[in-house]
Design an enzyme around this catalytic site. Structure first.
Site, PDB file in Angstrom:
ATOM      1  N   ARG A 196      10.079   1.700  -4.954  1.00  0.00           N
ATOM      2  CA  ARG A 196      10.330   2.797  -4.004  1.00  0.00           C
ATOM      3  C   ARG A 196      11.778   2.764  -3.499  1.00  0.00           C
ATOM      4  NH1 ARG A 196       6.139   5.198  -6.070  1.00  0.00           N
ATOM      5  NH2 ARG A 196       4.179   4.155  -5.651  1.00  0.00           N
ATOM      6  N   LYS A 317       1.156  -9.703   1.386  1.00  0.00           N
ATOM      7  CA  LYS A 317       0.288  -8.557   1.101  1.00  0.00           C
ATOM      8  C   LYS A 317      -0.869  -9.153   0.298  1.00  0.00           C
ATOM      9  CE  LYS A 317       0.356  -4.226  -1.620  1.00  0.00           C
ATOM     10  NZ  LYS A 317       1.223  -3.172  -2.203  1.00  0.00           N
ATOM     11  N   GLU A 321      -3.986  -3.442  -3.302  1.00  0.00           N
ATOM     12  CA  GLU A 321      -3.364  -2.870  -4.499  1.00  0.00           C
ATOM     13  C   GLU A 321      -3.131  -3.930  -5.575  1.00  0.00           C
ATOM     14  OE1 GLU A 321       0.069  -0.716  -2.956  1.00  0.00           O
ATOM     15  OE2 GLU A 321      -1.182   0.988  -2.428  1.00  0.00           O
ATOM     16  N   ARG A 354       0.146  -8.526   6.230  1.00  0.00           N
ATOM     17  CA  ARG A 354       0.066  -7.055   6.253  1.00  0.00           C
ATOM     18  C   ARG A 354      -1.377  -6.572   6.363  1.00  0.00           C
ATOM     19  NH1 ARG A 354       2.319  -4.155   2.077  1.00  0.00           N
ATOM     20  NH2 ARG A 354       3.455  -2.639   3.321  1.00  0.00           N
ATOM     21  N   ARG A 371     -10.284   6.044   3.568  1.00  0.00           N
ATOM     22  CA  ARG A 371      -9.168   5.080   3.529  1.00  0.00           C
ATOM     23  C   ARG A 371      -8.550   4.873   4.914  1.00  0.00           C
ATOM     24  NH1 ARG A 371      -3.961   5.451  -0.577  1.00  0.00           N
ATOM     25  NH2 ARG A 371      -2.474   4.405   0.789  1.00  0.00           N
ATOM     26  N   ASP A 400      -0.469   6.012   4.864  1.00  0.00           N
ATOM     27  CA  ASP A 400       0.627   5.389   4.128  1.00  0.00           C
ATOM     28  C   ASP A 400       1.917   6.180   4.265  1.00  0.00           C
ATOM     29  OD1 ASP A 400       2.057   3.799   2.469  1.00  0.00           O
ATOM     30  OD2 ASP A 400       0.998   4.292   0.626  1.00  0.00           O
ATOM     31  N   GLU A 422       4.996  -1.328  11.262  1.00  0.00           N
ATOM     32  CA  GLU A 422       5.828  -1.159  10.063  1.00  0.00           C
ATOM     33  C   GLU A 422       6.199   0.313   9.870  1.00  0.00           C
ATOM     34  OE1 GLU A 422       4.468  -3.365   6.495  1.00  0.00           O
ATOM     35  OE2 GLU A 422       5.086  -1.643   5.312  1.00  0.00           O
ATOM     36  N   GLU A 428      10.046   7.190   0.660  1.00  0.00           N
ATOM     37  CA  GLU A 428       9.068   7.404  -0.408  1.00  0.00           C
ATOM     38  C   GLU A 428       8.402   8.778  -0.319  1.00  0.00           C
ATOM     39  OE1 GLU A 428       6.062   4.378  -0.615  1.00  0.00           O
ATOM     40  OE2 GLU A 428       4.963   5.380  -2.218  1.00  0.00           O
ATOM     41  N   TRP A 573      -7.619   7.010  -5.195  1.00  0.00           N
ATOM     42  CA  TRP A 573      -6.746   6.441  -4.160  1.00  0.00           C
ATOM     43  C   TRP A 573      -7.167   6.764  -2.726  1.00  0.00           C
ATOM     44  CZ3 TRP A 573      -3.164   2.889  -5.442  1.00  0.00           C
ATOM     45  CH2 TRP A 573      -2.813   2.793  -6.780  1.00  0.00           C
TER      46      TRP A 573
HETATM   47  C1  GCV Z   1       5.070  -2.150  -2.129  1.00  0.00           C
HETATM   48  C2  GCV Z   1       2.409   2.264  -1.040  1.00  0.00           C
HETATM   49  C3  GCV Z   1       3.571   2.318  -1.993  1.00  0.00           C
HETATM   50  C4  GCV Z   1       3.690   1.027  -2.777  1.00  0.00           C
HETATM   51  C5  GCV Z   1       3.840  -0.129  -1.774  1.00  0.00           C
HETATM   52  C6  GCV Z   1       2.614  -0.110  -0.861  1.00  0.00           C
HETATM   53  C7  GCV Z   1       2.701  -1.175   0.210  1.00  0.00           C
HETATM   54  O1  GCV Z   1       1.222   2.236  -1.736  1.00  0.00           O
HETATM   55  O2  GCV Z   1       3.425   3.410  -2.855  1.00  0.00           O
HETATM   56  O3  GCV Z   1       4.821   1.102  -3.605  1.00  0.00           O
HETATM   57  O4  GCV Z   1       3.942  -1.356  -2.427  1.00  0.00           O
HETATM   58  O5  GCV Z   1       2.526   1.135  -0.232  1.00  0.00           O
HETATM   59  O6  GCV Z   1       3.105  -0.844   1.306  1.00  0.00           O
HETATM   60  O7  GCV Z   1       2.368  -2.317  -0.047  1.00  0.00           O
END
Ligand code: GCV
Length: 711
Positions: A196, A317, A321, A354, A371, A400, A422, A428, A573
């Protein structure tokens, strides 16, 4: 992808309105030499020792070499700091004073230090600023305070040396003010060198290794110190194989970066993989409750501190994901975070854990899974179970980083846990640094939000003990941020982290003053006027021509740039808008929806529950409503969609015209880069306008009341 060569910055503008190019081709951002003119022309004295005080001295010496002033060290026999040696008048004194002596010293130089403050009021980073008997005085109890005091003087410019000024006590409202870099060491096949990232490559890493030349990192540290940031995490929270090794064999590289950032009061943090004991240590498990795992983290962390004594801590994290986490072992996130916290505690380090956890393999047919609920569902049962040196890092909204979301209810639900908020400076979802989008008004709204109702504590209060974290928007681009005007987001992040009550427009003014010419007093100046006109409301402009009324995620899947109304609609998602022929929006009510409104305390749980009371800008986040639903201004939802999309596009046309009015007044490199980006913003805004309007017209069949063309 590195597309911009250093030569992009042109020669200085003959008009002399702006002078921000550096000889190495890197834009000086908000610290051009001219910003130090007032200090550099004065006679100053710097009292104190240590790395950070040396930085202060170096800064002043360099300014003096350019502007004809002078700077001294304290005389052997200290006298009163306002006239430390008879016959040697100083215009400026910066002095590090032991906490216990501060009231006495302040009284001696008559800076109006209030006794009720007592010793220690300035803390590790605060400073006192006053002007008395034609001397400007900055006093600090700790070296970082002196550094921040210096940069405050830079911001004030000549006005720091005006007649008298009342004594000001400055100290940060938030202790940890951190930038997270989502930089990879290797170029990742999907996410590239910087995940990103919209500003070229990483300033730390290049093609699988640390950059040999860290000059740019030093310049970055200086910029960060000047806006108040005190921590940086140097690698992506998605920790891949090479990046995981930064914790062990790559530690020397992290230490080298820490050495360069230390003189600016910035501590380095590292994103680590929860699976590191397996991946790096060869253990059969990373189970947080297994002794061998605990020992591995303790030993590894001890080694880290041997290399980097002021190391800040880990960022994690986990179970998100695809990243590994404690769920694999049937353990909670408190177990996971506390494991690392225990390893860091003996050295004073912290874990940023996180809270961004959700099911990214959701069935889009299932309307009950939400979500937005996920972080609250996962973490609030763990409140009170985290160690003191765990900081739960919570994205400001529940989804997000969309251009509009409510504040995350997690921030109001964990009174016994340290929380950091955060933000995402990297754009993005807000135009990817091709669009002007000054984010400080958005962040300021979030920080000032009172989760328990007006008059109660704000999000900024909640974050005070944990921190504010920004995802960095910086790369190796000569302008640092790709779009030169996106520098303002980085600057504003630091300033709001230092003082969340600052007015974003005033912060923008500071940035303009520093980065561009400081106009004569009383004259707003064409550059300043144009920048305010373009930037002040640019976040709302972006909101207008993109996804309406808080619905979010109408972007192209994957890279997230440009419109694709249904791009995420039938995906796993968890990012849906549920538009059909009758209406649009997500029902998150307790009465008939996912129950997300119930995660908020009163009054918001009831405000958001009611389609009539819910703020318009969040209506579709919380409610599925018919297109004919009336908003508070009397407009229908469908007409609002049309109106805002037409208006947003027109505002970009105006922005571009305002910018063109600055031709010849700016460094040509800056001018051309912004102009080129505005062309793209205009193209993209038109695409957004036409796709969103066409989509909703075709779904609803309702024509635009004003008869404008819809395709
Ligand atoms: C670093 C979103 C972004 C991801 C990012 C994620 C996060 O999904 O698209 O690129 O990953 O957030 O904050 O961990």
């Amino acid at each position: 992808m590195r597309t911009h060569e250093a030569a992009a910055i042109g020669p200085l503008d003959p008009v002399g309105a702006v002078n921000t190019a550096r000889s190495d081709g890197v834009h000086a951002a908000w610290l051009p030499p001219e910003a130090f003119g007032a200090i550099g022309a004065r006679h100053s004295l710097v009292c104190g020792d240590g790395v950070l005080v040396d930085t202060v001295r170096d800064e002043i010496s360099r300014a003096c070499a350019r502007y004809g002033g002078s700077t001294d060290r304290p005389p052997p026999r200290p006298a009163s700091p306002d006239r430390p040696a008879a016959g040697t008048p100083y215009d400026l004194v910066l002095a590090l004073v032991p906490a216990a002596l501060l009231p006495v010293t302040a009284a001696a130089v008559q800076v109006g230090y209030q006794r009720r403050h007592g010793a220690g009021a300035l803390g590790e980073e605060g400073f006192l600023l006053a002007r008395h008997a034609e001397v400007t005085v900055v006093l600090a109890e700790a070296p970082a305070g002196l550094l921040y005091g210096l940069f405050h003087l830079v911001r004030l410019g000549e006005s720091a040396f005006g007649l008298t000024r009342p004594t000001e006590l400055h100290r940060p409202a938030v202790r940890l003010r951190m930038l997270d870099h989502w930089d990879n060491v290797d170029v990742h096949p999907v996410t590239g060198q910087v995940e990103r990232g919209y500003a070229g490559g990483s300033i730390f890493w290049r093609d699988g290794a640390r950059r040999d030349d860290l000059t740019r990192v030093g310049a970055y540290g200086r910029l960060l110190a000047a806006c108040g940031v005190n921590a940086v995490s140097v690698n992506n929270v998605n920790v891949h194989a090479t990046e995981a090794r930064l914790l062990t064999d790559g530690l020397g590289d992290v230490a080298a970066i820490a050495d360069v950032l230390r003189p600016y009061g910035i501590r380095v943090h590292l994103s680590v993989s929860f699976a590191a004991p397996v991946a790096l240590g060869g253990l059969p498990t990373a189970d947080p409750l297994v002794d061998g795992v605990r020992t591995w983290w303790a030993d590894t962390t001890r080694d880290v501190y041997e290399s980097i004594p002021d190391f800040g801590g880990y960022v994690v994290k986990a179970d998100s994901e695809g990243q590994p986490g404690p769920f694999a072992y049937g353990r909670s996130h408190a177990d996971g975070a506390n494991l690392l916290a225990d390893a860091l505690a003996p050295f004073g380090g912290v874990v940023h854990w996180r809270a961004f956890i959700y099911d990214h393999r959701q069935d889009w047919r299932d309307r009950s899974t939400d979500r937005a609920r996920a972080a609250h569902d996962h973490f609030t049962p763990l409140d009170g179970r985290f160690r003191d040196n765990v900081i739960l890092q919570v994205k400001h909204g529940p989804m997000d980083f969309q251009p509009r979301e409510p504040v995350s209810p997690v921030l109001a639900a964990m009174p016994n846990t340290r929380l950091a908020v955060e933000f995402q400076a990297t754009q993005e979802y807000t135009g990817q640094q091709r669009h002007v989008c000054y984010l400080a008004p958005w962040w300021s709204e979030v920080l000032g939000f009172a989760p328990w109702g007006d008059g109660g504590p704000t999000v900024a209060d909640v974050a005070a003990g944990g921190g504010l974290v920004g995802v960095s928007n910086v790369g190796d681009d000569p302008f640092w941020t790709g779009h030169p005007l996106a520098q303002a987001n980085l600057y504003a992040f630091g300033r709001l982290a230092w003082d969340p009550r600052l007015d974003p427009v005033a912060v923008l003014d500071e940035w303009i003053d520093l980065t561009f010419v400081r106009p004569a007093p009383g004259c707003p100046g064409p550059v300043r006027r144009a920048l305010h006109a373009i930037m002040d409301d640019s976040w709302r402009t972006y909101e207008r021509y993109t996804a309406p009324l808080g619905v979010g995620f109408m972007v192209r899947p994957g890279h997230h740039y440009g419109p694709d109304v249904d791009g995420y609609e039938y995906t796993p998602w968890g990012t849906y808008h549920f538009a059909d022929r009758d209406g649009v929006g997500v029902d998150r009510t307790r009465t008939s929806g996912t129950g997300f409104t119930g995660q908020f305390p009163p009054p918001w749980r009831d405000v958001y529950e009611s389609p009539d009371r819910c703020p318009d800008e969040l209506l579709l986040f919380f409610h599925h409503v018919p297109y004919g639903h009336l908003l508070h201004d009397g407009s229908t939802v469908i007409q609002h969609i049309y109106d805002t999309h037409f208006a947003g596009y027109e505002q970009v046309v105006t922005m571009r015209r305002r910018w063109e009015g600055l031709a010849g007044r700016l460094d040509p490199g800056v001018y051309d880069r912004v102009r080129e980006r505005l062309d793209e913003q205009l193209r993209c805004a038109q695409e957004w306008r036409d796709q969103v309007n066409a989509y909703f017209f075709r779904k609803s069949g309702v024509p635009d009341a004003r008869g404008r063309p819809i395709h």
